[in-house]
Scaffold this motif. Structure first.
Motif, PDB file in Angstrom:
ATOM      1  N   LEU A  33       0.830  -1.206   0.000  1.00  0.00           N
ATOM      2  CA  LEU A  33       0.000   0.000   0.000  1.00  0.00           C
ATOM      3  C   LEU A  33       0.863   1.255   0.000  1.00  0.00           C
ATOM      4  N   TRP A  34       1.864   1.302   0.866  1.00  0.00           N
ATOM      5  CA  TRP A  34       2.715   2.488   0.974  1.00  0.00           C
ATOM      6  C   TRP A  34       3.495   2.759  -0.299  1.00  0.00           C
ATOM      7  N   GLN A  35       3.756   1.726  -1.090  1.00  0.00           N
ATOM      8  CA  GLN A  35       4.504   1.907  -2.336  1.00  0.00           C
ATOM      9  C   GLN A  35       3.602   1.999  -3.564  1.00  0.00           C
ATOM     10  N   GLY A  36       2.295   2.010  -3.332  1.00  0.00           N
ATOM     11  CA  GLY A  36       1.367   2.174  -4.438  1.00  0.00           C
ATOM     12  C   GLY A  36       1.252   0.978  -5.358  1.00  0.00           C
ATOM     13  N   VAL A  37       1.552  -0.227  -4.861  1.00  0.00           N
ATOM     14  CA  VAL A  37       1.456  -1.430  -5.693  1.00  0.00           C
ATOM     15  C   VAL A  37       0.016  -1.927  -5.746  1.00  0.00           C
ATOM     16  N   THR A  38      -0.564  -2.193  -4.588  1.00  0.00           N
ATOM     17  CA  THR A  38      -1.948  -2.646  -4.495  1.00  0.00           C
ATOM     18  C   THR A  38      -2.415  -2.449  -3.063  1.00  0.00           C
ATOM     19  N   ALA A  39      -3.710  -2.587  -2.845  1.00  0.00           N
ATOM     20  CA  ALA A  39      -4.297  -2.384  -1.509  1.00  0.00           C
ATOM     21  C   ALA A  39      -5.052  -3.645  -1.100  1.00  0.00           C
ATOM     22  N   LEU A  40      -4.407  -4.481  -0.309  1.00  0.00           N
ATOM     23  CA  LEU A  40      -5.023  -5.718   0.188  1.00  0.00           C
ATOM     24  C   LEU A  40      -5.673  -5.436   1.534  1.00  0.00           C
ATOM     25  N   HIS A  41      -6.811  -4.747   1.486  1.00  0.00           N
ATOM     26  CA  HIS A  41      -7.467  -4.319   2.723  1.00  0.00           C
ATOM     27  C   HIS A  41      -7.820  -5.500   3.615  1.00  0.00           C
ATOM     28  N   SER A  42      -8.228  -6.605   3.028  1.00  0.00           N
ATOM     29  CA  SER A  42      -8.630  -7.764   3.840  1.00  0.00           C
ATOM     30  C   SER A  42      -7.436  -8.345   4.587  1.00  0.00           C
ATOM     31  N   PHE A  43      -6.240  -8.301   4.000  1.00  0.00           N
ATOM     32  CA  PHE A  43      -5.045  -8.759   4.705  1.00  0.00           C
ATOM     33  C   PHE A  43      -4.746  -7.856   5.895  1.00  0.00           C
ATOM     34  N   GLY A  44      -4.823  -6.554   5.683  1.00  0.00           N
ATOM     35  CA  GLY A  44      -4.518  -5.630   6.764  1.00  0.00           C
ATOM     36  C   GLY A  44      -5.487  -5.750   7.913  1.00  0.00           C
ATOM     37  N   SER A  45      -6.777  -5.816   7.604  1.00  0.00           N
ATOM     38  CA  SER A  45      -7.780  -5.874   8.662  1.00  0.00           C
ATOM     39  C   SER A  45      -7.767  -7.213   9.378  1.00  0.00           C
ATOM     40  N   TYR A  46      -7.932  -8.285   8.636  1.00  0.00           N
ATOM     41  CA  TYR A  46      -8.123  -9.582   9.282  1.00  0.00           C
ATOM     42  C   TYR A  46      -6.821 -10.228   9.724  1.00  0.00           C
ATOM     43  N   GLY A  47      -5.691  -9.748   9.210  1.00  0.00           N
ATOM     44  CA  GLY A  47      -4.431 -10.169   9.801  1.00  0.00           C
ATOM     45  C   GLY A  47      -4.343  -9.749  11.256  1.00  0.00           C
ATOM     46  N   VAL A  48      -4.788  -8.515  11.547  1.00  0.00           N
ATOM     47  CA  VAL A  48      -4.787  -8.025  12.924  1.00  0.00           C
ATOM     48  C   VAL A  48      -5.879  -8.710  13.742  1.00  0.00           C
ATOM     49  N   TYR A  49      -7.045  -8.918  13.146  1.00  0.00           N
ATOM     50  CA  TYR A  49      -8.145  -9.511  13.913  1.00  0.00           C
ATOM     51  C   TYR A  49      -7.822 -10.940  14.331  1.00  0.00           C
ATOM     52  N   LEU A  50      -7.050 -11.630  13.481  1.00  0.00           N
ATOM     53  CA  LEU A  50      -6.590 -12.962  13.874  1.00  0.00           C
ATOM     54  C   LEU A  50      -5.728 -12.890  15.131  1.00  0.00           C
ATOM     55  N   PHE A  51      -4.958 -11.801  15.286  1.00  0.00           N
ATOM     56  CA  PHE A  51      -4.157 -11.640  16.499  1.00  0.00           C
ATOM     57  C   PHE A  51      -5.044 -11.641  17.738  1.00  0.00           C
ATOM     58  N   PHE A  52      -6.179 -10.956  17.668  1.00  0.00           N
ATOM     59  CA  PHE A  52      -7.060 -10.894  18.836  1.00  0.00           C
ATOM     60  C   PHE A  52      -7.619 -12.274  19.175  1.00  0.00           C
ATOM     61  N   VAL A  53      -8.019 -13.037  18.160  1.00  0.00           N
ATOM     62  CA  VAL A  53      -8.522 -14.386  18.412  1.00  0.00           C
ATOM     63  C   VAL A  53      -7.420 -15.254  19.013  1.00  0.00           C
ATOM     64  N   LEU A  54      -6.233 -15.200  18.418  1.00  0.00           N
ATOM     65  CA  LEU A  54      -5.117 -16.007  18.900  1.00  0.00           C
ATOM     66  C   LEU A  54      -4.680 -15.591  20.297  1.00  0.00           C
ATOM     67  N   SER A  55      -4.738 -14.305  20.597  1.00  0.00           N
ATOM     68  CA  SER A  55      -4.355 -13.845  21.927  1.00  0.00           C
ATOM     69  C   SER A  55      -5.311 -14.389  22.984  1.00  0.00           C
ATOM     70  N   GLY A  56      -6.610 -14.274  22.718  1.00  0.00           N
ATOM     71  CA  GLY A  56      -7.578 -14.818  23.665  1.00  0.00           C
ATOM     72  C   GLY A  56      -7.416 -16.316  23.838  1.00  0.00           C
ATOM     73  N   ALA A  57      -7.185 -17.030  22.724  1.00  0.00           N
ATOM     74  CA  ALA A  57      -7.012 -18.478  22.797  1.00  0.00           C
ATOM     75  C   ALA A  57      -5.774 -18.847  23.607  1.00  0.00           C
ATOM     76  N   SER A  58      -4.665 -18.159  23.348  1.00  0.00           N
ATOM     77  CA  SER A  58      -3.412 -18.476  24.046  1.00  0.00           C
ATOM     78  C   SER A  58      -3.539 -18.234  25.545  1.00  0.00           C
ATOM     79  N   LEU A  59      -4.131 -17.100  25.913  1.00  0.00           N
ATOM     80  CA  LEU A  59      -4.231 -16.752  27.333  1.00  0.00           C
ATOM     81  C   LEU A  59      -5.168 -17.707  28.066  1.00  0.00           C
ATOM     82  N   ALA A  60      -6.311 -18.014  27.455  1.00  0.00           N
ATOM     83  CA  ALA A  60      -7.248 -18.934  28.112  1.00  0.00           C
ATOM     84  C   ALA A  60      -6.634 -20.316  28.258  1.00  0.00           C
ATOM     85  N   TYR A  61      -5.931 -20.770  27.238  1.00  0.00           N
ATOM     86  CA  TYR A  61      -5.284 -22.077  27.286  1.00  0.00           C
ATOM     87  C   TYR A  61      -4.214 -22.129  28.368  1.00  0.00           C
ATOM     88  N   THR A  62      -3.524 -21.022  28.547  1.00  0.00           N
ATOM     89  CA  THR A  62      -2.423 -20.976  29.507  1.00  0.00           C
ATOM     90  C   THR A  62      -2.911 -20.849  30.938  1.00  0.00           C
TER      91      THR A  62
END
Length: 360
Positions: A33-62
């Motif tokens: 995006l910063w270099q003007g190649v393409t805009a993969l909005h779904s990667f940017g958004s859901y890449g981060v949202y996966l972090f929230f799911v994984l964080s909750g899963a890791s903490l609850a498991y631990t």
């Protein structure tokens, strides 16, 4: 965004792989995006949202076992979590501080931001505007979820209460998305308003329930041969669902499908059976996740604002596409290696020290 560890020191390597791929997706989104190649909005958004799911899963498991046995100490938990996030974040914050001071001057606003970031309290209001580092907004929100984690864990262990809380948070999340990203003024005008705690709470709570299910042995086991297909298929679907307009990936049928895909990927990756070299590679991916996520913007802008102009190479936006892709690969590779070194020689020793201090 820390590595997933089981109650007995076991790592859920499938989560490490997915965490690493999520960080890679965010880095690819930013750099292209910063270099003007393409805009993969779904990667940017859901890449981060996966972090929230994984964080909750890791903490609850631990922490579920300690919570059930009465051995969960909230102050110790917060201290350990702070020491997981703070060392690298504060180091990078100090690294970019001279540039921010040169650009904006030493103002009360900047000093207030620094204090809020150092304490990870900026997640309570406008984290996207108050984060000092690019991508840091998610860590401010994550810190708020840490404060609510005992409630999430208590409800999850009650089974029905956990499902009720998840449903309530899901309604809140969808309403918040509709009110902000789907408002009449559009996502661009409401991006700061959207990036608040209610927009991601169901992801974290859903992750907690997945972590508890993993701990109870109610998760699938997938043959190693299926690993590449499962993960490639998931991120390939995110690619196919990428919209032309930023924010549209959050709305309507596309938003619901991408949200369900996040939970499905975490559920499936839980049972990935990895051994030997593949297990070591997965552990490296998990170890590098946090550093890759925070370092790639610092490296990119450090290169494009200081090094590349002095070499007389012009702006990367004017380079051929191949050159921009090569720069992206170089930044990601460098960030990955620096992240591994930071984890091994700085962050992990500090975490071990913090845990010993918490026990004392």
């Amino acid at each position: 965004m820390s590595g997933a560890a089981g109650g007995a020191g076991e790592r859920v390597l499938g989560w490490d792989v997915l965490r690493g791929l999520s960080a890679l997706a965010v880095a690819v989104y930013h750099l292209l995006l910063w270099q003007g190649v393409t805009a993969l909005h779904s990667f940017g958004s859901y890449g981060v949202y996966l972090f929230f799911v994984l964080s909750g899963a890791s903490l609850a498991y631990t922490y579920a076992g300690r919570f059930e046995q009465g051995g969960f100490r909230f102050r110790q938990f917060l201290w350990v979590r702070y020491m997981r996030l703070a060392p690298l974040y504060l180091a990078l914050m100090l690294l970019v501080l001279p540039w921010k001071m040169a650009r904006d001057g030493v103002t009360d606003t900047l000093l207030a931001k620094l204090a809020l970031n150092a304490a990870f309290l900026f997640g309570f209001w406008n984290p996207a505007a108050n984060s000092v580092l690019i991508g840091g907004w998610s860590l401010g929100i994550e810190a708020v979820y840490y404060l609510a984690f005992p409630l999430f864990l208590w409800a999850g262990l009650k089974r029905h209460a956990g499902l009720v809380l998840l449903c309530l948070l899901l309604v809140l999340q969808l309403a918040w998305i509709r009110w902000t990203a789907g408002g009449p003024e559009g996502y661009a005008a409401n991006a700061v308003a959207y990036h608040q705690v209610p927009a991601f709470a169901a992801y974290f709570m859903g992750g907690c329930l997945l972590g508890l299910a993993r701990r109870a042995g109610r998760m699938p086991t997938i043959a190693p041969a299926l690993v590449p297909g499962v993960l490639a298929g998931g991120f390939g679907l995110l690619w196919l669902l990428n919209p032309a307009q930023a924010g549209d990936e959050l709305l309507g049928w596309r938003g619901l499908l991408c949200m369900a895909l996040c939970f499905l990927l975490v559920w499936l990756s839980t049972g990935l059976a990895l051994r030997h070299d593949s297990a070591r590679a997965a552990a490296h991916m998990g170890d590098a996740t946090y550093g890759l996520y925070l370092m790639h913007p610092v490296l990119f802008f450090g290169l494009t604002w200081t090094v590349i102009p002095r070499l007389g190479w012009g702006s990367p936006e004017q380079w051929p596409v191949g050159g921009r892709l090569a720069l992206s690969a170089a930044v990601i590779g460098s960030a990955f290696l620096l992240a591994l070194a930071s984890e091994r020689f700085v962050e992990k020793p500090l975490r071990e020290w913090s845990k010993r201090r918490a026990l004392r």
